[in-house]
Enzyme design. Structure first.
Site, short mmCIF file in Angstrom:
data_model
loop_
_atom_site.label_atom_id
_atom_site.label_comp_id
_atom_site.label_asym_id
_atom_site.label_seq_id
_atom_site.Cartn_x
_atom_site.Cartn_y
_atom_site.Cartn_z
N ARG A 43 22.32 -12.02 -53.58
CA ARG A 43 23.00 -13.30 -53.31
C ARG A 43 24.26 -13.07 -52.48
O ARG A 43 24.57 -13.87 -51.58
CB ARG A 43 23.32 -14.01 -54.64
CG ARG A 43 23.67 -15.49 -54.49
CD ARG A 43 25.15 -15.74 -54.32
NE ARG A 43 25.87 -15.08 -55.36
CZ ARG A 43 26.98 -14.38 -55.17
NH1 ARG A 43 27.53 -14.29 -53.97
NH2 ARG A 43 27.58 -13.76 -56.17
N PHE B 291 32.97 -10.56 -43.42
CA PHE B 291 34.13 -11.46 -43.46
C PHE B 291 35.30 -10.67 -44.02
O PHE B 291 35.31 -10.32 -45.22
CB PHE B 291 33.77 -12.64 -44.36
CG PHE B 291 34.81 -13.71 -44.48
CD1 PHE B 291 34.84 -14.79 -43.60
CD2 PHE B 291 35.73 -13.70 -45.54
CE1 PHE B 291 35.77 -15.81 -43.75
CE2 PHE B 291 36.66 -14.72 -45.69
CZ PHE B 291 36.68 -15.79 -44.79
N GLY C 188 44.83 -9.24 -52.16
CA GLY C 188 43.53 -9.82 -52.48
C GLY C 188 43.68 -11.27 -52.88
O GLY C 188 43.35 -12.19 -52.12
N GLY D 128 38.96 -22.32 -46.15
CA GLY D 128 37.89 -23.32 -45.97
C GLY D 128 36.50 -22.67 -46.08
O GLY D 128 35.56 -23.27 -46.59
N GLU E 105 35.85 -13.83 -54.45
CA GLU E 105 35.86 -15.27 -54.16
C GLU E 105 36.88 -16.00 -55.04
O GLU E 105 36.65 -17.14 -55.46
CB GLU E 105 34.47 -15.89 -54.36
CG GLU E 105 33.46 -15.43 -53.34
CD GLU E 105 33.77 -15.96 -51.96
OE1 GLU E 105 34.68 -16.78 -51.84
OE2 GLU E 105 33.11 -15.51 -51.01
N PHE F 7 51.40 -19.99 -58.97
CA PHE F 7 50.92 -18.72 -58.42
C PHE F 7 52.06 -17.70 -58.29
O PHE F 7 51.84 -16.51 -58.39
CB PHE F 7 50.32 -18.93 -57.01
CG PHE F 7 49.08 -19.76 -57.04
CD1 PHE F 7 47.89 -19.23 -57.51
CD2 PHE F 7 49.09 -21.07 -56.59
CE1 PHE F 7 46.73 -19.99 -57.54
CE2 PHE F 7 47.94 -21.84 -56.61
CZ PHE F 7 46.76 -21.30 -57.09
#
Ligand code: TGC
Ligand code: FAD
Length: 392
Positions: free
Chosen positions: A98, A137, A145, A245, A371, A391
C-alpha cells in the site's frame, strides 16, 4: 453448546451495502491480485527485507492502481472510496504494498498533478500511472519529521538554474525512483522540485536494519549541489501548504489501508481459534477469546463506516484536513490494537512469519508514525476543538 455458521466480520456492519457495484468489483480485483500473485511471496520479502518494486509498480500500473483517483494523463479518474478500497486490499496483504501505491499515486503523482506545469504533467504522469516510472516524495529530514517547517534543505537561484543542497530521510521508494519530488526552502518559502534520478549530486542509499515495513524500500536522499533547470520547480506550490496538501491524499488512503491489515489479522485469528484446541476445546469457544474477536470486529466495523463516510465527503469535495486526521488517528490506532490483540490469540505461533499477524503489527508501527504521527493528529484534532495550537 450450540453452533451456527460463522458470520464474516464485515457482514456484521453490512458495509457492502454502502458500496457501488464498481467499487465492489475494484475491491475484488485487487483482492484477487493479492491472493494469487503477492501473498505467496510476502513472508519471504519481509524476512529478506527486499521487494521487487519495479515489477510491482508495472503490475499495479497495468491494473490502473497508480494515481487511480486522479483525472486525465492516463490516470484512472475513479472515486475516493474505490481508491480507499484498493488501499485496504493491498494493506491486507502488506502495508509495504500500500505504501508503494500511496507514495506513487497520492504523493509523487499528486504533487505533479496538483502543482505541476502542463509540460511536467505530460512528461511524468502517463508513465507513472503505467508504473513505467517510479516517484518518491522527499519532505522529512533527519532532524525534521513532525515539524517540516524547520527543514534545512535549500534551493538557491544561480542564473536561471536552481541549486539544491541538503538531505531527506526515510523516503519510501527513494533508491528505486526515477524522479524525486523534493521540498526545499527558498527565498520565497518552501517550493517543490522535480529531481530526476541520475542528476549529478543527487544520490539515494537505503536505510537498513528496519524491523517494520521490511517489504518496502526506504531511503536517504543526498542533495549535494544538485543543479536543476528553471522549469524543475513545481509552479503551483508555494509554502508548506504545498506538501501538506499532498499528505491529505496519502493519509486518506491510510484511513482505509490500516483497516485492511487489521481485517487480515482478525480473519486469520478467527480461523486459527476455530482449529486450535486448548484444554480439550476449540480456542474460539472460550469467552475471553470471543471478547477479543468481538472487540476487534467492532473497531474494524466502526472504522469502515468512518472511512466510507470520509470517502463520500471527499468525493463531494467537502473533506477537511481535520477530518482526515480524525480518520488516520482512529483507524491506525485501532488497527494496531487489533493486530496486537490478535497476536495474543495465536500464542507462540503468532510471533512467526508463518502467520501474517505480527508482520502486520510490526508494519503498523511505521504506519502509526508516518504521514503524521498519532500525536500530531491528536494535536490537529485538539486544535480544531479548542482553536488553540499546541504543537509548540
Ligand atoms: P501550519 O501553520 O498549521 O500550516 C502551514 C501552512 O500549511 C497549511 N496546512 C495544510 N494545507 C493542506 N493540508 C493540510 N493538512 C494542512 N495543514 C496545514 C496551513 O493552512 C498553512 O498554509 P498557509 O498558506 O497559511 O501558509 O503548520 P505547522 O508548521 O504549524 O505544522 C502543522 C503540522 C504539525 C500539523 C504539520 O507540520 C504536519 O502535518 N506535520 C507532520 C508531517 C508529516 O506528516 N510528514 C509526512 C511525510 S510523508 C510520509 O510520511 C510518507 S509515508 C509513506 C506512505 O504514505 O506510505
Ligand atoms: P519526530 O518528529 O522526531 O517525533 C518523535 C516523537 O515526538 C513522536 O512520537 C512524535 O509524535 C512526537 N512529537 C512530535 N511533535 C510533538 C509535539 N508537538 N508534541 C508532542 N509530541 C510530539 N517521509 C517522507 O517525507 N517521505 C516518505 O516517503 C516517508 N516514508 C517513510 C517510510 C517509513 C517506513 C517511515 C518509518 C517513515 C517515513 N517517512 C517519510 C518519515 C515520516 O513521515 C516521519 O518519520 C514522521 O513524520 C515522524 O517524524 P520523525 O520520525 O522525525 O519523528
Amino acid at each position: 453448546m450450540t453452533t451456527r455458521p460463522p458470520v464474516h466480520p464485515s457482514a456484521l456492519f453490512a458495509v457492502d451495502g454502502l458500496l457501488t457495484d464498481e467499487e465492489r468489483d475494484i475491491r475484488q480485483t485487487v483482492r484477487r491480485l493479492c491472493d494469487d500473485e503477492l501473498r505467496p511471496h510476502l513472508a519471504d520479502w519481509f524476512e529478506e527485507g527486499r521487494v521487487p518494486a519495479r515489477e510491482l509498480a508495472r503490475r499495479f500500473g497495468s491494473l490502473g492502481l497508480l494515481g487511480m483517483h486522479l483525472q486525465g494523463y492516463g490516470c484512472g479518474g475513479l472515486g475516493a472510496v474505490a481508491y480507499g478500497l484498493a488501499c485496504l486490499e493491498l494493506e491486507a496483504a502488506d502495508s509495504g504494498l500500500r505504501s508503494l501505491v500511496s507514495v506513487q499515486g497520492s504523493l509523487a503523482m499528486y504533487a505533479i498533478w496538483k502543482y505541476g506545469s502542463e509540460e511536467q504533467k505530460r512528461e511524468w504522469l502517463p508513465e507513472m500511472a503505467a508504473g513505467e516510472r517510479i516517484g518518491c516524495f522527499g519532505l522529512t529530514e533527519p532532524d525534521f519529521g513532525s515539524d517540516p517547517a524547520g527543514m534545512r534543505t535549500r534551493a538557491r537561484r544561480d542564473g536561471a538554474d536552481w541549486v539544491l543542497d541538503g538531505g531527506k530521510m526515510w523516503i519510501t521508494n527513494g533508491s528505486v525512483a526515477d524522479v524525486a519530488v523534493v521540498w526545499a526552502r527558498t527565498g520565497d518559502g518552501v517550493r517543490g522540485f522535480l529531481v530526476p534520478a541520475g542528476t549529478p549530486g543527487f544520490s539515494a542509499r537505503d536505510v537498513g536494519r528496519k524491523l517494520s515495513l521490511r517489504a518496502s524500500v526506504t531511503s536517504e536522499l543526498v542533495l549535494d549541489g544538485v543543479r536543476l533547470p528553471a522549469d524543475a520547480v513545481l509552479p503551483g506550490a508555494r509554502g508548506l501548504s504545498g506538501p501538506l496538501g499532498c499528505l491529505n491524499e496519502a493519509r486518506f488512503g491510510i484511513v482505509f489501508g490500516a483497516l485492511g491489515a487489521a481485517l487480515d489479522c482478525l480473519e486469520t485469528t478467527i480461523a486459527y481459534a476455530a482449529e486450535r484446541e486448548i484444554f480439550g476445546r476449540p480456542l474460539a469457544s472460550f469467552q475471553l477469546t470471543q471478547e477479543k474477536l468481538a472487540d476487534s470486529a467492532l473497531e474494524i466495523g466502526k472504522g469502515m463506516l468512518l472511512a466510507v463516510h470520509l470517502g463520500r465527503l471527499k468525493e463531494a469535495g467537502a473533506l477537511t484536513p481535520e477530518q482526515v486526521s480524525v480518520g488516520k488517528l482512529n483507524n491506525v490506532r485501532e488497527a494496531i490494537a487489533v493486530a496486537r490483540t490478535c497476536r495474543t490469540v495465536l500464542g507462540a505461533n503468532g510471533v512467526t512469519l508463518e502467520y501474517p499477524v505480527m508482520r502486520h503489527a510490526a508494519n503498523l508501527e511505521s504506519v502509526l508514525t508516518y504521514e503524521g504521527t498519532s500525536e500530531v493528529h491528536t494535536l490537529v484534532v485538539g486544535r480544531a476543538l479548542t482553536g488553540v495550537q499546541a504543537f509548540q
